[in-house]
Each structure stands twice: as structure tokens, then as C-alpha cells.
Design a protein around this motif. Structure first.
Motif, PDB file in Angstrom:
ATOM      1  N   LEU A   1       0.850  -1.285   0.064  1.00 52.03           N
ATOM      2  CA  LEU A   1       0.048  -0.025  -0.120  1.00 52.03           C
ATOM      3  C   LEU A   1       0.816   1.247   0.068  1.00 52.03           C
ATOM      4  O   LEU A   1       1.606   1.454   0.806  1.00 52.03           O
ATOM      5  CB  LEU A   1      -1.145   0.008   1.294  1.00 52.03           C
TER       6      LEU A   1
ATOM      7  N   ALA B   1      -2.584  -0.073  -4.474  1.00 50.04           N
ATOM      8  CA  ALA B   1      -2.721  -1.312  -3.834  1.00 50.04           C
ATOM      9  C   ALA B   1      -2.112  -2.461  -4.570  1.00 50.04           C
ATOM     10  O   ALA B   1      -3.114  -3.144  -5.366  1.00 50.04           O
ATOM     11  CB  ALA B   1      -3.974  -1.614  -3.241  1.00 50.04           C
TER      12      ALA B   1
ATOM     13  N   TYR C   1      -3.298  -6.594  -4.300  1.00 52.23           N
ATOM     14  CA  TYR C   1      -4.719  -6.366  -3.652  1.00 52.23           C
ATOM     15  C   TYR C   1      -5.626  -6.215  -4.812  1.00 52.23           C
ATOM     16  O   TYR C   1      -5.207  -5.252  -5.770  1.00 52.23           O
ATOM     17  CB  TYR C   1      -4.732  -5.580  -2.564  1.00 52.23           C
TER      18      TYR C   1
ATOM     19  N   VAL D   1      -8.831  -3.828  -4.762  1.00 56.42           N
ATOM     20  CA  VAL D   1      -9.453  -3.133  -3.794  1.00 56.42           C
ATOM     21  C   VAL D   1     -10.718  -3.299  -3.733  1.00 56.42           C
ATOM     22  O   VAL D   1     -11.418  -3.180  -2.647  1.00 56.42           O
ATOM     23  CB  VAL D   1      -9.073  -1.761  -4.120  1.00 56.42           C
TER      24      VAL D   1
ATOM     25  N   MET E   1     -11.117  -1.427   3.220  1.00 55.24           N
ATOM     26  CA  MET E   1     -10.076  -0.527   3.417  1.00 55.24           C
ATOM     27  C   MET E   1     -10.722   0.646   4.298  1.00 55.24           C
ATOM     28  O   MET E   1     -11.542   1.187   4.050  1.00 55.24           O
ATOM     29  CB  MET E   1      -9.393  -0.024   2.020  1.00 55.24           C
TER      30      MET E   1
ATOM     31  N   ALA F   1      -5.628  -2.032   4.854  1.00 59.07           N
ATOM     32  CA  ALA F   1      -6.431  -2.835   4.261  1.00 59.07           C
ATOM     33  C   ALA F   1      -6.726  -4.032   5.131  1.00 59.07           C
ATOM     34  O   ALA F   1      -5.704  -4.463   6.047  1.00 59.07           O
ATOM     35  CB  ALA F   1      -5.672  -3.582   3.152  1.00 59.07           C
TER      36      ALA F   1
END
Length: 124
Positions: free
Chosen positions: A4, A24, A27, A29, A34, A97
Motif C-alpha cells: 500500500l 494497492a 490487492y 481493492v 480499506m 487494508a
């Protein structure tokens, strides 16, 4: 292994606006919960805004009506749009996250992964 990364901070005058971004990597998102947190010197870290996997948002009372958290799913970026900034908004801002929603998403204990922060300074 930074997953991140925040950007978009800076110095603005009271009443101004900034948009923070959190990229991110590793990941998706839209598949995680988050949040945005902030910490001023000498103060505890506080939750500012959060968005869960379903897209539902949550805000601290101090920023309601001024800040908006949203995802750009096409670019896989989390944003925090900050309007009508006040000197008391001055802080280091962090994105975080979580894969599971175990507590309030405005509580830091909900999160396992954190960015390194971006500084926001608001002058009067």
C-alpha cells in the motif's frame, strides 16, 4: 514488500482541497476492506473514513460532509477526497487494508496492512 502506497498529500490553506490516493499492489481493492487513518504529532491515530468490500462507507464525525472515500476499480486505487480542509486536519494520513471485517473499520485494530503515510498540512 510494500503493498500500500499513499500519495497526494501536501500543504494547502484552510478551505482548500486535496485528493489522497492509495495504490494497492497485490490487492484487488474491491475485494478487501480499506480505510484511511490519520495521526498528528502527540495524538493517537484515528480513523477518518472506511469502505468495506461491499462498497459501504463510514466516516468519522469530524469529516462527515467534507471527505469522501471511494475506489477507482478500473485503476485499482483507493482515494480520499478532502474538501473544506481545516487546520485540525493536519496529520500524516495512512491507508490500510483488511481481508476480514472483525471490528469497526474506523478502528485501527481492524487492519493488518498499512501504508507508509502521506503528510497533509493545512494552514490558516
Amino acid at each position: 514488500q510494500v503493498q500500500l502506497v499513499e500519495s497526494g498529500g501536501g500543504s494547502v490553506q484552510a478551505g482548500g482541497s486535496l485528493r489522497l490516493s492509495c495504490t494497492a499492489s497485490r490487492y484487488i481493492v474491491s475485494n478487501i476492506h480499506m480505510g484511511w487513518f490519520r495521526q498528528a504529532p502527540g495524538s493517537e491515530r484515528e480513523g477518518v473514513a472506511a469502505i468495506d468490500r461491499g462498497g459501504r462507507s463510514l466516516y468519522a464525525d469530524s469529516v462527515k460532509g467534507r471527505f469522501t472515500i471511494f475506489r477507482d476499480n478500473s485503476q485499482n486505487i483507493l482515494h480520499l477526497e478532502m474538501n473544506d480542509l481545516k487546520p485540525e486536519d493536519t496529520a500524516m494520513y495512512y491507508c490500510a487494508a483488511a481481508r476480514k471485517k472483525l471490528t469497526s473499520l474506523l478502528h485501527e485494530d481492524a487492519y493488518a496492512d498499512w501504508g507508509q503515510g502521506t503528510q497533509v498540512t493545512v494552514s490558516s
